[in-house]
Design an enzyme around this catalytic site. Structure first.
Site, PDB file in Angstrom:
ATOM      1  N   TYR A 129      -7.138  -6.701   0.058  1.00 37.69           N
ATOM      2  CA  TYR A 129      -8.135  -5.893   0.751  1.00 37.69           C
ATOM      3  C   TYR A 129      -9.550  -6.137   0.236  1.00 37.69           C
ATOM      4  CZ  TYR A 129      -4.014  -3.369   2.468  1.00 37.69           C
ATOM      5  OH  TYR A 129      -2.818  -3.044   3.036  1.00 37.69           O
ATOM      6  N   ASP A 150       3.885   4.523   2.511  1.00 42.45           N
ATOM      7  CA  ASP A 150       4.104   5.158   3.821  1.00 42.45           C
ATOM      8  C   ASP A 150       5.591   5.206   4.165  1.00 42.45           C
ATOM      9  OD1 ASP A 150       1.477   5.719   4.153  1.00 42.45           O
ATOM     10  OD2 ASP A 150       1.290   4.789   6.122  1.00 42.45           O
TER      11      ASP A 150
END
Ligand code: NAD
Length: 353
Positions: free
Chosen positions: A141, A251
Site C-alpha cells: 500500500y 475482514d
C-alpha cells in the site's frame, strides 16, 4: 488518573456509537475516580464539508498531544467519488501516519449466545478467541515505485511490496508480548514460498522468537491461513502478518462473530497515543436511525483503557458488562434483537454498575 482523550466521531453512525462509548468511559471514570478530558474534532467527510480537508492540522496536533484517540468511522455516499481530490479516507491515513501507529490489533471473540448469527456452523466456533495483528505502514500500500504507464499498445501497472527488517521486528515483537498475556502462541502468516519480502518476514520472526522461546511459534502460508480461519478458527491465538495479508484476513476473521458491529480495534505504535475504533464503517444505510450496534466502539474504549491508560481492571469490567448483556439476549437489530443504540448502551451501563 487524569487523561486527555481526543474524540473523532466522524461520519454516518460514527457520532452515535462514539457517543455511546463516551458514556461508558464516563461511567468507568466516575467509579474509579479518574478524570478523562475530551477534546472533539472533525474527521472524514464532515471535515471536508467544513474545512475542505479530511483532517486539519489542528485536529492532528490535538491527537498527537493526547493520551489516546477514539474514532467512529469516516465516509459516505456523498463523498464516494474515488477520483475526488479530497476523500474521507485521507483523514484516516493522515491520522495513522501522524500518530506513527504501525500495528492494528483486532481481537475476535465469539459470544456463545450468538453462535447462530455466525456464518459458520456452531461446532466449528467453540473456543474461538484470537487476536490478529496487521502491519499498517509498509507493504504494497505504500511501496514505491507505483503507478500506471503505457507500454506500446498495452497498459502496465506497478505496485511495490517493500519492507525493512525493523518494520517487521517491531510488530512481531509486539505479537510475542501480547501472546504472553494470552495463550502463548503466535502464528506468523506469510507467503515465503514465493515472496522475498515474506522470506525476510520469516527470518526476522525466527530471530525475534529467540527472545520469546516460551511462546510457541508457527509459520503459516497466507492461503493456508485463509482456509484454517474458516475450517478450524479456534486453533489460532495471536496471528501476525503484513499489511495486505492482514487487511484481507482481518475482514475474514471479522465475520466469524456474526456482525461487524461487535468488533473493536486498536492501532498502536512505540509509545505515543493509540488510535481506537470499531472495525465497521460509517454504515450510511442505518445512520441517523438510532439502531447502530455500539458494542464495537464500546469495546474499542475498553482497549483504549487497557493499552493507552493501563487501566486493565476497568477494561475488563467493560468487556464483562458487554458479555453479560449479550448473554442475556438484549441485542440490537444487526444481531436479530430490537434494542436501539441508546437502549443497548443503557443495558451495558446497568451491567457495569
Ligand atoms: P460498513 O461497515 O459501514 O457497513 C457494512 C454493513 O454493516 C452495513 O449493512 C451496515 O449497516 C452494517 N453495520 C456496520 N456497522 C454497524 C453497526 N455498528 N451496527 C449495525 N450494523 C452495522 O461498510 P460499507 O457499507 O462498506 O461502507 C460504508 C462507508 O464506510 C463507506 O463510505 C466506506 O468507505 C466507509 N468505511 C469506513 C471505515 C472506517 O472509517 N474505518 C471502514 C470501512 C468502511
Amino acid at each position: 488518573m487524569d487523561a486527555n482523550i481526543v474524540i473523532l466521531p466522524g461520519d454516518g453512525v460514527g457520532p452515535e456509537v462514539v457517543g455511546a462509548a463516551c458514556q461508558v468511559l464516563e461511567a468507568v471514570a466516575h467509579t474509579g475516580g479518574h478524570h478523562f478530558h475530551y477534546d472533539e474534532h472533525l474527521i472524514g467527510g464532515c471535515s471536508i464539508d467544513r474545512h475542505g480537508t479530511a483532517l486539519t492540522d489542528d485536529a492532528l496536533q490535538a491527537c498527537q498531544a493526547a493520551d489516546a484517540v477514539l474514532l467512529g468511522a469516516v465516509g459516505g455516499p456523498q463523498w464516494d467519488n474515488p477520483t475526488a481530490a479530497v476523500r474521507p479516507e485521507q483523514g484516516l491515513l493522515a491520522l495513522r501516519k501522524g500518530l506513527g501507529v504501525f500495528a492494528n490489533l483486532r481481537p475476535v471473540k465469539l459470544y456463545p449466545s450468538l453462535l447462530d448469527a455466525s456464518p459458520l456452523r456452531p461446532e466449528r466456533l467453540a473456543g474461538v478467541d484470537m487476536l490478529v495483528l496487521r502491519e499498517l505502514t509498509g507493504g504494497l500500500y505504500f511501496g514505491q515505485p507505483r503507478g500506471r504507464s503505457q507500454d506500446g499498445e498495452h497498459v502496465r501497472v506497478i505496485d511495490t511490496l517493500e519492507y525493512h527488517d525493523y518494520e517487521i521486528e517491531r510488530i512481531v515483537e509486539m505479537a510475542f508480548q501480547l501472546a504472553r498475556q494470552r495463550r502463548n502462541k503466535v502464528t506468523s502468516v506469510d507467503k515465503a514460498n514465493v515472496l522475498d519480502s515474506s522470506r525476510l518476514w520469516r527470518q526476522v520472526t525466527v530471530e525475534v522468537h529467540r527472545r520469546y522461546s516460551d511462546v510457541a511459534l508457527e509459520h503459516m502460508l497466507v492461503d493456508t491461513a485463509a482456509m484454517r480461519l474458516v475450517a478450524s478458527p479456534a486453533n489460532f491465538d495471536v496471528i501476525v502478518t503484513e499489511n495486505m495479508f492482514g487487511d484481507i484476513l482481518t475482514d475474514e476473521a471479522a465475520v466469524l462473530p456474526g456482525s461487524m458491529g461487535l468488533l473493536p480495534s486498536a492501532s498502536l505504535g512505540s509509545g505515543g497515543p493509540g488510535l481506537y475504533e470499531p472495525i465497521h464503517g460509517s454504515a450510511p444505510d442505518i445512520a441517523g436511525k438510532g439502531i447502530a450496534n455500539p458494542v464495537g466502539t464500546v469495546l474499542s474504549a475498553a482497549l483504549l483503557l487497557r493499552h493507552s491508560l493501563r487501566l486493565e481492571k476497568e477494561a475488563a469490567c467493560i468487556e464483562t458488562a458487554v458479555e453479560q448483556v449479550i448473554a442475556s439476549g438484549r441485542w440490537t437489530a444487526d444481531l436479530g434483537g430490537k434494542l436501539s443504540t441508546a437502549e443497548m448502551t443503557a443495558a451495558i451501563l446497568a451491567a457495569l454498575n
